[in-house]
Design an enzyme around this catalytic site. Sequence first.
Site, PDB file in Angstrom:
ATOM      1  N   ALA A  66       0.863  -1.176   0.000  1.00 53.15           N
ATOM      2  CA  ALA A  66       0.000   0.000   0.000  1.00 53.15           C
ATOM      3  C   ALA A  66       0.906   1.235   0.000  1.00 53.15           C
ATOM      4  CB  ALA A  66      -0.888  -0.002   1.234  1.00 53.15           C
ATOM      5  N   GLY A 111       0.574  -5.190   0.726  1.00 51.38           N
ATOM      6  CA  GLY A 111      -0.597  -5.250  -0.150  1.00 51.38           C
ATOM      7  C   GLY A 111      -0.275  -5.888  -1.493  1.00 51.38           C
ATOM      8  N   GLU A 114      -0.510  -9.526  -0.918  1.00 50.68           N
ATOM      9  CA  GLU A 114      -1.941  -9.833  -0.735  1.00 50.68           C
ATOM     10  C   GLU A 114      -2.670  -9.825  -2.079  1.00 50.68           C
ATOM     11  OE1 GLU A 114      -2.070  -6.684   2.298  1.00 50.68           O
ATOM     12  OE2 GLU A 114      -3.039  -8.138   3.604  1.00 50.68           O
ATOM     13  N   GLU A 134       4.417  -5.480   7.124  1.00 52.58           N
ATOM     14  CA  GLU A 134       3.638  -4.440   7.815  1.00 52.58           C
ATOM     15  C   GLU A 134       4.096  -4.197   9.243  1.00 52.58           C
ATOM     16  OE1 GLU A 134       2.323  -6.773   5.857  1.00 52.58           O
ATOM     17  OE2 GLU A 134       0.821  -5.877   4.543  1.00 52.58           O
TER      18      GLU A 134
END
Length: 260
Positions: A66, A111, A114, A134
């Site tokens: 992200a 992300g 993911e 993260e």
Amino acid sequence: MAYDNLLFSVSDRIATIVINRPKSLNALNPATMTDLKAAFEDLAGREDAGVVLLTGAGEKAFVAGADISEMRSFTPVQALEFALFGQSVLEKIERLPQPVIGVINGFALGGGCELAMACDLLIAADTAKFGQPEVNLGIIPGYGGTQRLPRLVGRNLAKELVLTGDPITAQRAFEIGLVNRVVPAADLMNAAREVAAKILSKGPVAVRTAKMAMNRGLDLDLGNGCALEANAFAVGFSTEDRIEGMTAFMEKRKAVFGGK
Ligand code: CO8
């Protein structure tokens, strides 16, 4: 259709989506997630695309996570919204009728890892790296990483990745079942197109139904999963594809499927 943060093309019934923010290592900001949502919604209704390749621009990254520069000012409510929105985009990928091949050309972190896990299968360059870093930022995965990773590689390996934040090589990702194949970086796109072409040569309705049965079945107990499969299997007998497939077998020729 044109997107600010994606390149989108279709050729030979293969759609290619390139996440195109190479200066930020293709980090996912809200605008990119909105583009991805629109692109996958568009693809769901397109008959000219039977398989989708999802990759990142440049040689360095698939997606490095992200976008931290935008995420750092989020309030908790915005974080919740961004997580739920992203999760819904990843669900669109999983629910897309056509198979999606993640073509992992570099870092697939946070992300990005993911997003890769929402694809149906992954082909990685030998230079790619995977991870859920993260915890280095004092947060946890928010696009389903704590849920999909244990389902894919098992609880303990998932915990090691999520709790240490350490990245792993493409080869290690292959060994733990996160990635289907690892190829030299220079061969990545060709290898992905080869797999896509093989899938495209099969019965299109069967391919879509098999994807649905496997993805939906993973959320069910075995008995209900098998019941779902039996019904999907039976529906296959209403298709022209199955008549063609079985007739071609009996006539010792290659089937020509119409996707009906
Ligand atoms: N966000 C924003 N910008 C990024 C990101 C990112 N995730 N990753 C890299 N960039 C930028 C860098 O800031 C840099 O920009 P600039 O040139 O302007 O300084 C440029 O990309 C190149 O990066 P580096 O100079 O750092 O390149 P290196 O080769 O030195 O390092 C790394 C590459 C190791 C990939 C490094 O960039 C890195 O560690 N990136 C961050 C990885 C990360 O922590 N990802 C997880 C983010 S959190 C997350 O993904 C949560 C997902 C769920 C969200 C739920 C919603 C709330």
